[in-house]
Design an enzyme around this catalytic site. Structure first.
Site, PDB file in Angstrom:
ATOM      1  N   HIS A   1      -2.975  60.232   3.252  1.00 50.14           N
ATOM      2  CA  HIS A   1      -2.989  61.583   3.825  1.00 50.14           C
ATOM      3  C   HIS A   1      -3.350  61.565   5.306  1.00 50.14           C
ATOM      4  O   HIS A   1      -3.779  62.581   5.844  1.00 50.14           O
ATOM      5  CB  HIS A   1      -4.012  62.464   3.095  1.00 50.14           C
ATOM      6  CG  HIS A   1      -3.777  62.608   1.634  1.00 50.14           C
ATOM      7  ND1 HIS A   1      -4.043  61.611   0.732  1.00 50.14           N
ATOM      8  CD2 HIS A   1      -3.278  63.647   0.917  1.00 50.14           C
ATOM      9  CE1 HIS A   1      -3.748  62.028  -0.485  1.00 50.14           C
ATOM     10  NE2 HIS A   1      -3.278  63.263  -0.405  1.00 50.14           N
TER      11      HIS A   1
ATOM     12  N   GLU B   1       8.829  67.540  -2.954  1.00 50.24           N
ATOM     13  CA  GLU B   1       9.235  67.507  -1.550  1.00 50.24           C
ATOM     14  C   GLU B   1      10.738  67.298  -1.434  1.00 50.24           C
ATOM     15  O   GLU B   1      11.389  67.880  -0.573  1.00 50.24           O
ATOM     16  CB  GLU B   1       8.487  66.400  -0.798  1.00 50.24           C
ATOM     17  CG  GLU B   1       7.074  66.759  -0.389  1.00 50.24           C
ATOM     18  CD  GLU B   1       6.081  66.774  -1.543  1.00 50.24           C
ATOM     19  OE1 GLU B   1       6.420  66.294  -2.649  1.00 50.24           O
ATOM     20  OE2 GLU B   1       4.957  67.272  -1.360  1.00 50.24           O
TER      21      GLU B   1
END
Lengths: 336, 431
Positions: free
Chosen positions: A137, A68
């Site tokens: 998540h 990321e």
């Protein structure tokens, strides 16, 4: 909805509306590129990009490595060179890995270089709970980025806004962060065809009412509307304000509503403490709208814990319609 | 603990005072009873004595108008460090902007008899402010209303906007009817939980349980049971054939709500009812406090009674309310409006008129409780203002010698409203 409004309307899901916006953007502006993990052939973790890679090729719909930080860094650099990158995180939680690029680079460069450059970067963050994906998540961390000057932070709640705000974000010369609730991806709604933009920084009054104001974000707008409709049968007239943008906040729409109803309930999925509800409450307390309050301000937010894996506990950790009903009744009946 | 010296009220219509001269310098020692400072009022200059022996500190300047009740200096005991006062001394910026501001604030007139030295309990209770929503506060400010005199209908008695709005009703439309609708149901009794032997309050004629507000603020932390008499406050309106049937109803309520010995405190008509209840329930009454009680003589101000009963708008109510208190400036327009709101119901006014015709025919107290007062053996006090224009205070002199009399100068028929500090001290001493 503004500019080049098209009369024809189609029913699309929230995810389809975003794909429609991406398609239009790629079509009309050759500077637009998509970046993210598994957004190419796989079609994206939530199938938002779908088959766009086949239409526009791997040079414009770019699968980035599983980093990321690296991907976000490349996206910032691409924006600096004049491209219009749209970067997708698989889960908004993983943006924690890319904070250096978002907070210290994208948000700061225009300021630090005296306005010589801008970072026209759009980032998309699938967020929120309800998918059984547990603690790492399922978070709602939008307030983190809303705390950073130099960024704009959006939370569209309808397919129409998801498309219009994404296209508006691409017209913005500065970085725009869009939080998309994962549960909303399948929600259907009427979406105008073709190109249009939805103004950033403008809240929407989704339901007018005179008895109390709910300011809600993202999926909570729909829960608030459901509660409001059932309260209408009991003669309680609730106004629902969809904030849509949490930086910059549409102060006037919120204050106007509070001046009208005198009672305010903030509903958001993120952890209650130090969330958007605190900002909205303070906004009212600091303004002349304070003088119109007829009851203490009430916040409904997420529990002070990581999102649990157990489906029942996961539900219990964020506000649900019965919680909103009870909070509204308590406010209306003068129990708070 | 240093002793606070406050700006005393030495004149009935004084809202501020100016220190003309200090007789003692900052840091110097002064003996109790020796001159401390001079106050200048419009009419005279008065010398104020030191309430205790000590070293003077935190002195306010001379020549500046300071609000009544403000701390003007502190006296420190031998060995105490003369330093920062426990709270700031007065300065001119705390003074209300104008004389009008002061007179439109009925609460300011509670300061009629401020003692020179405030006790810790007094300063604590004085800090309790009326609860109100921001919108209600804003509306009250605009209308010049004092929130302390508005009864709140919100949670925990909070004043809501609708409570302020109710004070703006157009009275000219309403007329007092001759007959009224009989209502059923229990009398309204409210209970505040606290410690110590509970107080039970019976209010006076044409009044209601909210009249105890100022006194309650001096009894914070105590259990208080307040009764709305029939045809008063929130209690049902119905007719009674005579005084004994009204007593019977009160006795039933007393039996229902009182399960341990209490201090019974009662005003005016309530005082007569309390005497009658005490006469039959002596073991449940630890002490009896009668404030300007009815039932001790035939005289009563029939004009004032009729005037209050007839009034259907604040303008016609106000002159009669002024007779209730010694200092008529206490009855501001805002106070009259609030009082008229409490009497808004034409049905309630008609029911009270009927009750008055039974209890006070031809302007005479038709019942006597003098023999009951002679029989009672629980500790009993009578508190009466010597400027009472409704019932002559001299009725108190018929009480037997074991009844304590507190006769207040410069106070009218409403000592619990006009001099709540004094009554707070008297009642607060009851365990």
């Amino acid at each position: 909805m503004t500019s080049e409004a098209n009369i024809s309307v189609q029913e699309l899901s929230y995810a389809e509306a975003i794909r429609d916006a991406l398609d239009i953007a790629l079509e009309r502006d050759s500077r637009v590129i998509l970046m993210g993990e598994d957004i190419g052939v796989y079609g994206g973790a939530f199938q938002v990009t779908g088959d766009l890679v086949h239409k526009y090729g791997a040079e414009r719909v770019i699968d980035t490595p599983i980093s990321e930080l690296g991907g976000a860094g490349v996206a910032v650099g691409a924006a600096l060179t004049g491209l219009r990158p749209i970067f997708e995180f698989q889960f908004s939680d993983f943006a924690a890995l890319a904070l250096e690029q978002i907070v210290n680079q994208a948000a700061k460069l225009r300021y630090m270089l005296g306005g010589e450059v801008s970072v026209p970067l759009v980032m998309r963050f699938p967020s929120g709970s309800g998918t059984g994906a547990a603690a790492q998540h399922s978070q709602s961390l939008e307030a983190w980025l809303a705390h950073v000057p130099g960024l704009k932070v959006l939370q569209p709640s309808t397919p129409e806004d998801a498309k219009g705000m994404l296209l508006a974000a691409l017209e913005d010369p500065d970085p725009v962060m869009i939080y998309e609730h994962k549960i909303l991806y399948k929600m259907k709604g009427q979406v105008p065809s073709g190109y249009y933009t939805t103004e950033i920084g403008k809240a929407a009054v989704r339901r007018e009412g005179k008895d109390l104001t709910i300011v809600a974000t993202s999926i909570m707008v729909h829960k608030a509307l459901e509660a409001a409709n059932s309260l209408a049968e009991a003669g309680i007239d609730v106004e629902v304000v969809d904030l849509r943008t949490i930086r910059p906040i549409d102060r006037e729409t919120v204050l106007d509503s509070v001046r009208k109803t005198g009672k305010l309930l903030c509903v958001y999925e993120a952890v209650k403490t130090l969330g958007i509800g605190a900002e909205i409450s303070a906004l009212v307390a600091e303004s002349d709208a304070f003088d119109y309050l007829e009851a203490p301000i009430v916040r409904l937010g997420g529990a002070e814990c990581p999102i649990p894996y157990n489906p029942d506990l996961e539900k219990a950790a964020v506000p649900q319609v019965p919680d909103i009903l009870e909070a509204c009744r308590a406010l209306h009946e003068g129990r708070v | 603990m240093p002793v606070e010296i406050i700006m005393p009220k030495v004149d009935m219509d004084m809202s501020t005072g100016t220190i003309a001269q200090w007789h003692v310098s900052q840091g110097d020692r002064v003996e109790k009873g020796l001159p401390l400072f001079d106050i200048e009022t419009d009419k005279a200059t008065m010398e104020i004595e030191a309430p205790t022996t000590g070293v003077l500190g935190s002195v306010s300047p001379t020549g500046v108008a300071l609000p009544i009740g403000a701390a003007v200096a502190w006296l420190y005991e031998e060995g105490e460090v003369v330093g920062e006062p426990p709270h700031p001394v007065a300065n001119a910026s705390e003074i209300p902007a104008s004389e009008e501001d002061v007179s439109s604030t009925p609460l300011a007139l509670e300061n009629i008899t401020i003692p020179l030295v405030l006790s810790a309990a007094d300063t604590q209770s004085a800090s309790i402010k009326p609860r109100a929503t921001p919108r209600a506060r804003n509306a009250a400010r605009e209308k010049g209303l004092d929130l302390a005199f508005v009864s709140g209908t919100g949670p925990r008695g909070r004043v809501q906007y609708r409570d302020i709005e109710a004070l703006s009703v157009d009275w000219s439309a309403s007329k007092s009817p001759q007959s009224f609708d009989q209502e059923v149901g229990d009398l309204v009794v409210s209970r505040t939980e606290g410690s110590g032997t509970p107080f039970v309050f019976f209010h006076g004629f044409a009044n209601d349980a909210t009249s105890w507000f100022a006194l309650e603020r001096r009894l914070v932390g105590r259990t208080i049971i307040k009764v709305d008499l029939p045809c008063h406050g929130k209690s049902p309106n119905r007719s009674y054939a005579d005084f004994p049937s009204l007593v019977a109803e009160l006795r039933t309520v007393f039996d229902k709500h009182v399960d341990q010995p209490v201090h019974l405190v009662a005003h005016s008509l309530g005082g007569a009812l309390a005497l009658a209840v005490a006469d039959t329930r002596p073991r449940k009454i630890e002490s009896l406090t009668l404030i300007a009680p009815a039932g001790l003589g035939p005289q009563i101000n029939a004009d004032a009674l009729n005037g209050i009963l007839r009034a259907s708008q604040p303008q016609s109510l106000k002159p009669w309310l002024e007779l209730l208190v010694a200092d008529s400036s206490m009855i501001t327009d805002a106070y009259s409006r609030a009082a008229m709101v409490a009497r808004e119901s034409a049905n309630l006014r008609a029911a009270q008129a009927r009750l008055a015709s039974v209890l006070f025919p031809d302007g005479t107290q038709s019942f006597s409780l003098k023999s009951a007062l002679e029989r009672l053996d629980m500790p009993t006090k009578i508190i009466w203002g010597k400027a009472d224009q409704i019932i002559p205070w001299q009725h108190a002199l018929q009480a037997p010698g074991r009844v304590a009399l507190h006769l207040l100068d410069g106070v009218g028929h409403m000592p619990h409203v006009e001099a709540p500090e004094e009554l707070g001290l008297v009642l607060g001493a009851l365990k």
